[in-house]
Design a protein around this motif. Structure first.
Motif, PDB file in Angstrom:
ATOM      1  N   LEU A 121       0.838  -1.197   0.000  1.00 58.32           N
ATOM      2  CA  LEU A 121       0.000   0.000   0.000  1.00 58.32           C
ATOM      3  C   LEU A 121       0.873   1.247   0.000  1.00 58.32           C
ATOM      4  N   GLY A 171       2.405   1.799  -3.449  1.00 59.68           N
ATOM      5  CA  GLY A 171       1.453   2.394  -4.370  1.00 59.68           C
ATOM      6  C   GLY A 171       1.250   3.876  -4.111  1.00 59.68           C
ATOM      7  N   PRO A 184      -8.828   0.900   6.025  1.00 61.92           N
ATOM      8  CA  PRO A 184      -7.727   0.014   5.607  1.00 61.92           C
ATOM      9  C   PRO A 184      -7.073  -0.767   6.737  1.00 61.92           C
ATOM     10  N   ILE A 227      -8.062  -4.964  -1.254  1.00 58.37           N
ATOM     11  CA  ILE A 227      -8.726  -4.150  -2.285  1.00 58.37           C
ATOM     12  C   ILE A 227      -8.103  -2.750  -2.299  1.00 58.37           C
ATOM     13  N   TYR A 228      -7.854  -2.207  -1.127  1.00 59.35           N
ATOM     14  CA  TYR A 228      -7.166  -0.907  -1.045  1.00 59.35           C
ATOM     15  C   TYR A 228      -5.774  -0.992  -1.662  1.00 59.35           C
ATOM     16  N   VAL A 250      -4.591  -3.149  -3.948  1.00 58.85           N
ATOM     17  CA  VAL A 250      -4.677  -3.302  -5.402  1.00 58.85           C
ATOM     18  C   VAL A 250      -5.093  -1.992  -6.061  1.00 58.85           C
ATOM     19  N   ALA A 251      -6.033  -1.277  -5.434  1.00 59.50           N
ATOM     20  CA  ALA A 251      -6.485   0.002  -5.998  1.00 59.50           C
ATOM     21  C   ALA A 251      -5.348   1.017  -6.035  1.00 59.50           C
ATOM     22  N   ALA A 252      -4.547   1.070  -4.963  1.00 57.76           N
ATOM     23  CA  ALA A 252      -3.420   2.016  -4.922  1.00 57.76           C
ATOM     24  C   ALA A 252      -2.387   1.672  -5.977  1.00 57.76           C
ATOM     25  N   ALA A 273      -2.878  -0.090  -8.754  1.00 53.45           N
ATOM     26  CA  ALA A 273      -3.458   0.091 -10.090  1.00 53.45           C
ATOM     27  C   ALA A 273      -3.451   1.571 -10.475  1.00 53.45           C
ATOM     28  N   ALA A 274      -3.857   2.436  -9.545  1.00 56.82           N
ATOM     29  CA  ALA A 274      -3.835   3.872  -9.825  1.00 56.82           C
ATOM     30  C   ALA A 274      -2.409   4.344 -10.076  1.00 56.82           C
TER      31      ALA A 274
END
Length: 278
Positions: free
Chosen positions: A188, A191, A232, A260-261, A263-265, A267-268
């Motif tokens: 995290l 990211g 988170p 999910i947090y 992966v989202a970080a 991915a962004a």
């Protein structure tokens, strides 16, 4: 023919291709050559083992009785011993968060990121390689910290009826949950570091998410009570806390929400890495 041979000798990289293996090798060299890597690993292990010993020593007094009196029974001693061994993750996560941010933000601050992205124009393999290395490193460090904590505290816990039941599945889940949680925190932070591209800013955002945001749960509002389990760190910590009566999420559900947090970080970060200038 002679000119062609000369050209090949002049360009030793002629015909070379950028593969993920080569990108991973390059990132490994950078990763192992940083002094911060050694210091982070050392500090994390010292913090985890030292705090576990301190907790075990402190809990041992709970089972002592005044002179001439019988010592009171320790309630669920094995669980108290497990808490003593694992609660150090709360401090270790801060070190891991800083580490995750610095791995990527440090390249932006020195300008090395421009050379890296010039060598790997597709860019995403760079982030993937960093993520893979940080995931493996943080999990190994976390697992080693837990193992050393178990060994270091064993004499204290055993002599105070708080010995861990390592054959118990719930105990095993909590022990493996610590390195899993620390791995998630590190990724995290990686990211967010790639998104912010600034060391101080990235560290502030990550620590805000895992330390400051949970403070909101002290506000007596119903909607905060409803969403708080999905924050988170609150969700991720479920894998360390184990089964709890009345918990909204099970340990693995909480860890799933936490990821999910993560992966989202990442991915962004990947999307912006492709679109923004270095």
């Amino acid at each position: 023919m002679t000119a062609a041979a000369t050209a090949r000798r002049a360009d030793p990289l002629a015909g070379a291709h950028v593969t993920f293996g080569r990108v991973l090798g390059s990132e490994w060299i950078k990763f192992t050559s940083l002094r911060s890597t050694v210091w982070t690993i050392a500090v994390t292990l010292v913090v985890m083992v030292g705090f576990a010993l301190l907790m075990a020593w402190g809990m041992s007094f709970a089972n002592e009785a005044p002179a001439g009196a019988e010592a009171p029974p320790m309630p669920d001693g094995a669980m108290l011993g497990l808490a003593a061994v694992t609660t150090s993750y709360g401090l270790a996560q801060i070190v891991m968060a800083v580490w995750g941010v610095l791995v990527i933000s440090g390249e932006y601050s020195t300008g090395q990121i421009r050379s890296t992205l010039t060598a790997v124009p597709t860019r995403l393999p760079v982030l993937a390689a960093k993520g893979l290395l940080m995931a493996l490193a943080s999990f190994i460090v976390g697992a080693l910290g837990v193992a050393l904590s178990v060994l270091a505290t064993a004499p204290i816990l055993s002599s105070n009826d708080m010995a861990l039941d390592l054959g118990d599945s719930a105990t095993q889940q909590v022990l493996i949950g610590v390195p899993l949680y620390l791995t998630g925190i590190t990724l995290l932070a990686l990211g967010i570091g790639a998104l912010v591209r600034h060391s101080a800013g990235g560290i502030a955002v990550v620590l805000g998410l895992i330390i400051v945001l949970p403070i909101l749960t002290t506000i007596p509002l119903d909607f905060i009570d409803t969403i708080a389990p999905y924050f988170p760190s609150a969700a991720g910590e479920r894998i360390v806390m184990g089964e709890m009566t009345g918990a909204v999420l099970t340990p693995w559900q909480g860890y799933g929400v936490f990821m999910i947090y993560v992966v989202a970080a990442l991915a962004a970060a990947g999307v912006l890495l492709r679109r923004r200038d270095a």
